[in-house]
Enzyme design. Structure first.
Site, short mmCIF file in Angstrom:
data_model
loop_
_atom_site.label_atom_id
_atom_site.label_comp_id
_atom_site.label_asym_id
_atom_site.label_seq_id
_atom_site.Cartn_x
_atom_site.Cartn_y
_atom_site.Cartn_z
N ASP A 36 0.82 -1.21 0.00
CA ASP A 36 0.00 0.00 0.00
C ASP A 36 0.85 1.26 0.00
OD1 ASP A 36 -1.90 -1.93 0.48
OD2 ASP A 36 -2.79 -0.91 2.20
N ASP A 37 0.21 2.34 -0.43
CA ASP A 37 0.64 3.74 -0.21
C ASP A 37 1.68 4.25 -1.21
OD1 ASP A 37 -1.08 3.49 1.90
OD2 ASP A 37 0.42 3.76 3.48
N HIS A 51 -5.58 9.38 0.76
CA HIS A 51 -5.52 8.53 1.96
C HIS A 51 -6.37 9.03 3.13
CE1 HIS A 51 -3.53 5.66 4.75
NE2 HIS A 51 -3.31 4.99 3.64
N TYR A 83 -6.62 2.76 6.21
CA TYR A 83 -6.81 2.37 7.62
C TYR A 83 -7.82 1.22 7.77
CZ TYR A 83 -5.03 7.13 7.63
OH TYR A 83 -4.31 8.26 7.34
N HIS A 127 3.61 -2.25 3.25
CA HIS A 127 3.66 -0.90 2.68
C HIS A 127 4.99 -0.69 1.99
CE1 HIS A 127 0.64 -0.81 5.87
NE2 HIS A 127 0.07 0.19 5.22
NI NI Z 1 -2.64 3.13 3.32
#
Ligand code: NI
Length: 281
Positions: free
Chosen positions: A92-93, A147, A184, A238
């Protein structure tokens, strides 16, 4: 086909009329995709023309039949019920300008496919990395533009988060995502329904969480993943933390040594089977 015609002029006239008719009904060329989509390519084979009644063939061959239905997707997944030792690694991210390419190298060396839940604004900043993710066979998926916690947003702000991210991904890669992960893990039934029905996005949560965003130690991250992986697991990580990337060679090698195979989230979902009914006493 045989069309009786009195003169060469009439034949020529008919030819051009049909040509113009077919051209004007041709579908418009897609504007956005910049490269052919490597995921689930649709191959249209030329169809034999069958005309038993010998009627004039002014239309193109009939539309292709719809593909055979697959197992219907569930609204959301934490893991899948699969028969083989298969897991899905998810990151993620990103994309991150340095760490994501490093992770892609690690995955490529091992022939492992993963799923990247990307942030829309990062895709807009690093479209070439998004392109590489797709070019190397990974799944690219929506993780919103900025996000936020989705349940806290107005309907308009929610729509912007999802649409802008889909647009950025499609512009960079030609792929329209079919899976998304709420930041989240913040989600509710109403949002899940909108994501499913308005955007065609399945909600993907996780079943293994090494908390790599909080505990920045590669030993912890790799050992948590190795210990908790199970068939059908969706593993959260991540690709914006160096400690996570450092953990990957050990984690992935250990899972492969244990006989695990890796699939993208959509591949894992395609393997999902209904849970066995509970035994009656
Ligand atoms: Ni995230």
């Amino acid at each position: 086909m045989r069309i009786p015609m009195k003169s060469a002029f009439a034949r020529t006239f008919l030819f051009f009329t049909v040509a113009i008719c077919l051209t004007s009904h041709a579908p418009a060329k897609a504007q956005i995709p910049s490269r052919p989509a490597p995921q689930a390519p649709v191959v249209v084979e030329p169809q034999p023309v069958i005309n038993p009644t010998n009627t004039p063939l002014l239309a193109v061959a009939a539309p292709m039949p719809a593909p055979a239905p697959t197992t219907p997707r569930k609204p959301a997944y934490n893991s899948c019920n699969v028969e083989s030792n298969t897991v899905a690694m998810t990151f993620d991210d990103g994309p991150h300008p340095k760490l994501t390419p490093r992770l892609l190298d690690i995955l490529k060396e091992r022939g492992i496919k993963a799923t990247f839940f990307v942030i829309g604004k990062c895709v807009a900043e690093y479209p070439d990395i998004a392109k590489r993710i797709v070019a190397e066979g990974h799944e690219i998926a929506n993780h919103t533009w900025n996000h936020p916690q989705l349940p806290k947003l107005s309907p308009t702000a929610f729509a912007a988060e999802i649409t802008q991210t889909n647009d950025a991904i499609q512009q960079a890669t030609g792929i329209l995502p079919v899976t998304m992960r709420p930041p989240y893990g913040a989600i509710n039934a109403g949002i899940t329904k909108r994501l499913n029905e308005e955007y065609g996005l399945s909600v993907i949560l996780w079943s293994v969480d090494p908390q790599d965003w909080k505990i920045r130690k590669s030993d912890h991250v790799s050992s948590h993943i190795i210990k908790n992986a199970a068939p059908g697991a969706i593993i959260l990580a991540h690709d914006i933390h160096a400690s996570t990337i450092d953990a990957m060679p050990a984690a992935l090698d250990a899972l492969q040594a244990k006989g695990y195979k890796f699939a993208t989230v959509s591949e894992l979902i395609a393997m999902d089977r209904p849970a066995a009914p509970k035994a009656t006493p």
